[in-house]
Design a protein around this motif. Structure first.
Motif, short mmCIF file in Angstrom:
data_model
loop_
_atom_site.label_atom_id
_atom_site.label_comp_id
_atom_site.label_asym_id
_atom_site.label_seq_id
_atom_site.Cartn_x
_atom_site.Cartn_y
_atom_site.Cartn_z
N ILE A 187 9.47 -1.67 -2.71
CA ILE A 187 8.60 -1.97 -1.58
C ILE A 187 7.55 -0.87 -1.41
CG2 ILE A 187 8.53 -2.01 0.96
CD1 ILE A 187 9.30 -4.65 -0.11
N GLU A 188 7.97 0.40 -1.56
CA GLU A 188 7.02 1.51 -1.47
C GLU A 188 5.91 1.36 -2.50
OE1 GLU A 188 6.95 4.20 0.78
OE2 GLU A 188 8.30 2.80 1.77
N ALA A 189 6.27 0.93 -3.70
CA ALA A 189 5.28 0.76 -4.76
C ALA A 189 4.32 -0.38 -4.44
CB ALA A 189 5.98 0.50 -6.09
N LEU A 190 4.80 -1.41 -3.76
CA LEU A 190 3.99 -2.59 -3.49
C LEU A 190 3.09 -2.45 -2.26
CD1 LEU A 190 6.62 -5.40 -4.20
CD2 LEU A 190 4.66 -4.78 -5.62
N ARG A 191 3.32 -1.42 -1.45
CA ARG A 191 2.56 -1.30 -0.19
C ARG A 191 1.06 -1.16 -0.43
NH1 ARG A 191 6.02 -1.42 3.87
NH2 ARG A 191 8.01 -0.31 3.74
N GLY A 192 0.69 -0.49 -1.51
CA GLY A 192 -0.73 -0.30 -1.78
C GLY A 192 -1.31 -1.33 -2.72
N ILE A 193 -0.61 -2.44 -2.95
CA ILE A 193 -1.06 -3.44 -3.91
C ILE A 193 -1.74 -4.60 -3.19
CG2 ILE A 193 -0.35 -5.02 -5.75
CD1 ILE A 193 0.07 -2.04 -6.36
N PRO A 194 -3.02 -4.84 -3.44
CA PRO A 194 -3.67 -6.02 -2.83
C PRO A 194 -3.16 -7.30 -3.47
CG PRO A 194 -5.15 -4.94 -4.39
CD PRO A 194 -3.93 -4.07 -4.29
N LEU A 195 -3.32 -8.41 -2.77
CA LEU A 195 -2.93 -9.70 -3.36
C LEU A 195 -3.83 -10.00 -4.55
CD1 LEU A 195 -2.36 -11.94 -0.21
CD2 LEU A 195 -0.67 -10.71 -1.56
N PRO A 196 -3.26 -10.45 -5.65
CA PRO A 196 -4.09 -10.80 -6.80
C PRO A 196 -5.09 -11.91 -6.44
CG PRO A 196 -1.76 -10.71 -7.40
CD PRO A 196 -1.82 -10.64 -5.91
#
Length: 620
Positions: free
Chosen positions: A211-220
């Protein structure tokens, strides 16, 4: 009628299955899992059924390692097509009308990237993908790829083979960053641009860190986002790995995965139908996230080129003129008085560096890092510390390098290391997590301020790396090719094994004419005829000419043997100085007075050559 996978993902969050191997392992099965598609098909089918009963909408074929490269470990590499086709058939038998069956292909490269060439990976991937596609899967899942170069290559092959949905999963050692230093966000964007329909991550990280890794990921923009976390960090009990399994924890995190935009949510190592059911319950009343505001607080990793690295006085000597390094190994006991007396004598004689092996011949000695720091503090001669791949795993190597940097020991010689079988403790383990070439790359990565896992070190290290060169082989051309590969990996200069043949030195000079990196020729004085015979017959990588052994054998006593040995060494030095700027003296068995005499000889000869050159108007 069931909608195509991508259409269904556009409408709702789908639940994937969990670990196949974890359940099979819990049944007491501990061998090639892909072979079970044929030998114990019912057990594999039961795993699929358990995940479907738990709520999985998407199941994977039991084909993660069913490629020629991994199956070769079990001697069944000729069964690639049979195992893969059987894996699809079993998954289809277990599937319900609404279940999607995805053909799984796992990554090959892990920590040891170069252990398998990309050409071999491409061929193995195509063979496996063809077998899975021939049985009518609903898509392909490329999972557990630590090496982004490998994933990029196989994704392009997969995209050329099929129009079916392709799921691509990278794996991270550190949340948010790949092993090559690329951010997760950039990696997923690149995969989307290369044609992946679903992009995400699996393995290594549990729900919290994923989850920590995904927090800064925009939706594709075009693809969907997926996540397959591990159950937890593994525990080791009575020789087996165990994972904690708290369903309420997974139910809670299912909501957080949805809030980060995940549309396909499954499990990896340690997950069972219990966690998959918890995921299903957690998202049962949730609609997919349609938009996401991301505030990037990305850490800047400073990349330093060689011009930014403070140069050591030692490396300046390597580049600018003649120099002589002396190998003087640390004691195998705690009485260091004679050792430091020898260091002082070598310094006074004019040694340009004192080098210390890393437990040479696989026998324990005082840490060369500890002694290196003492030399740095007490003497006016720089230490050059050897580092082997043998004694430390990947964790220990990185810790050791960080320690060397903090100690100010920035000059290293990287060697593979003698196998433990030849040392004092033949039952000890030889680690070899990385090869010497991979270790050189790791060190150069540290010089960019990036750890092996891709995480920032906050500042770069300042190492200069020497690499070992063994010219005492039948095929000198092949040895030079290996030297050139080390140079490509980042080796700054080379130090050879001891050479005892003048003609061989000339051959080395001719063979390395196109090599731009400086080369130091190893010269080791002999101590006796017995020593000569031992080196010739029992030490790997060393061969002595017949005339050298005969001259040593003709010596009548120790004093004459010493004189003959030094004469032989001087003759070798004369030849070496005609063809190379660097001499590497190897002190035999602590007899530093022999090295002192040879240093003085080299310095006197160097002065004479300088006078001759000045007289002729030539700059050496």
């Amino acid at each position: 009628m069931r909608a195509p996978l991508l259409e269904e993902l556009n409408k709702r969050i789908l639940i994937g299955d969990g670990a196949m191997g974890t359940l099979l392992y819990s049944y007491g099965i501990d061998r090639c899992f892909e072979e079970l598609n044929v030998s114990q098909a019912e057990e594999v089918r039961h795993v699929h059924e358990a995940y479907i009963n738990a709520g999985a909408d998407v199941i994977q074929t039991n084909s993660y390692g069913a490629n020629r490269i991994k199956l070769a470990r079990y001697g069944v590499e000729h069964e690639v097509t049979r195992f893969n086709r059987a894996s699809v058939q079993l998954a289809k038998q277990a599937a319900r009308p609404e279940t999607y069956v995805i053909g799984t292909i796992g990554g090959i490269r892990g920590f040891q990237k170069q252990s398998v060439e990309l050409q071999e990976i491409r061929a193995g991937f195509r063979e496996q993908a063809d077998a899975l596609l021939s049985e009518g899967v609903n898509g392909l899942l490329l999972e557990t790829y630590y090496d982004f170069d490998e994933l990029r290559e196989v994704l392009q092959i997969a995209r050329a083979l099929t129009d079916l949905p392709i799921i691509t999963h990278v794996s991270m050692q550190e949340p948010g960053v790949l092993l090559n230093g690329m951010t997760l966000s950039q990696a997923l964007k690149n995969l989307e641009e290369l044609g992946a329909d679903i992009v995400g991550t699996n393995c290594r990280l549990g729900p919290f860190h994923m989850i920590e890794a995904l927090r800064g990921i925009p939706l594709p923009k075009k693809a969907f986002l997926s996540a397959y976390p591990n159950s937890s960090l593994p525990d080791y009990r009575e020789g087996k790995l165990h994972y904690e399994n708290e369903p309420e924890y997974f139910k809670k995190y299912a909501v957080e995965f949805r809030n980060e935009g995940v549309r396909l949510l499954g499990g990896c190592c340690g997950t069972t139908p219990i966690q998959i059911q918890a995921f299903k319950q957690g998202i049962s009343e949730l609609e997919p996230l349609e938009s996401k505001v991301v505030t990037l607080h990305q850490e800047v990793i400073k990349v330093s080129n060689s011009g930014d690295v403070p140069e050591s006085s030692l490396y300046n000597k390597v580049l600018t003129g003649r120099s002589v390094f002396v190998e003087f190994d640390t004691p195998r006991h705690l009485n260091t008085a004679n050792f430091f007396k020898g260091v002082k004598a070598l310094q006074d004689a004019g040694a340009d560096a004192i080098t210390m092996a890393d437990n040479s011949l696989a026998s324990p000695r005082i840490s060369n890092a500890a002694i290196g720091r003492l030399i740095k503090d007490r003497f006016d001669v720089p230490p050059l510390v050897h580092l082997t791949c043998r004694d430390r795993n990947l964790i220990g190597l990185q810790s050791h390098l960080l320690g060397l940097h903090v100690l100010g020991l920035h000059n290293l010689l990287i060697v593979t290391g003698d196998p433990t079988k030849i040392g004092d403790f033949p039952g000890a383990t030889s680690v070899y997590d990385v090869s010497s070439m991979e270790l050189i790359k790791l060190i150069k990565r540290f010089n960019e301020g990036i750890s092996y896992s891709g995480k920032s070190l906050k500042q770069p290290t300042h190492f200069r790396v020497a690499a070992a060169f063994n010219p005492n082989v039948r095929n000198l051309e092949r040895a030079v090719q290996r030297l050139e590969r080390k140079a490509e990996c980042g080796a700054d200069y080379f130090i050879s094994q001891p050479v005892f043949d003048k003609e061989r030195i000339i051959e080395i000079s001719e063979a390395t004419r196109e090599v731009s990196a400086p080369i130091y020729i190893g010269i080791m004085p002999l101590t006796s005829a017995r020593n000569a015979e031992f080196l010739h017959n029992e030490v790997p990588g060393i061969r002595l000419p017949d005339d050298v052994r005969a001259r040593m054998a003709a010596a009548r006593d120790k004093e004459e043997a010493r004189r003959v040995s030094l004469d032989i060494a001087r003759e070798l030095i004369d030849t070496a100085m005609e063809h190379f700027r660097g001499i590497y003296l190897i002190t035999p068995m602590g007899h530093y007075t022999m090295s002192v005499e040879l240093i003085k000889y080299i310095k006197e000869k160097e002065s004479k050559l300088a006078v001759q050159a000045n007289g002729a108007g030539v700059t050496l």
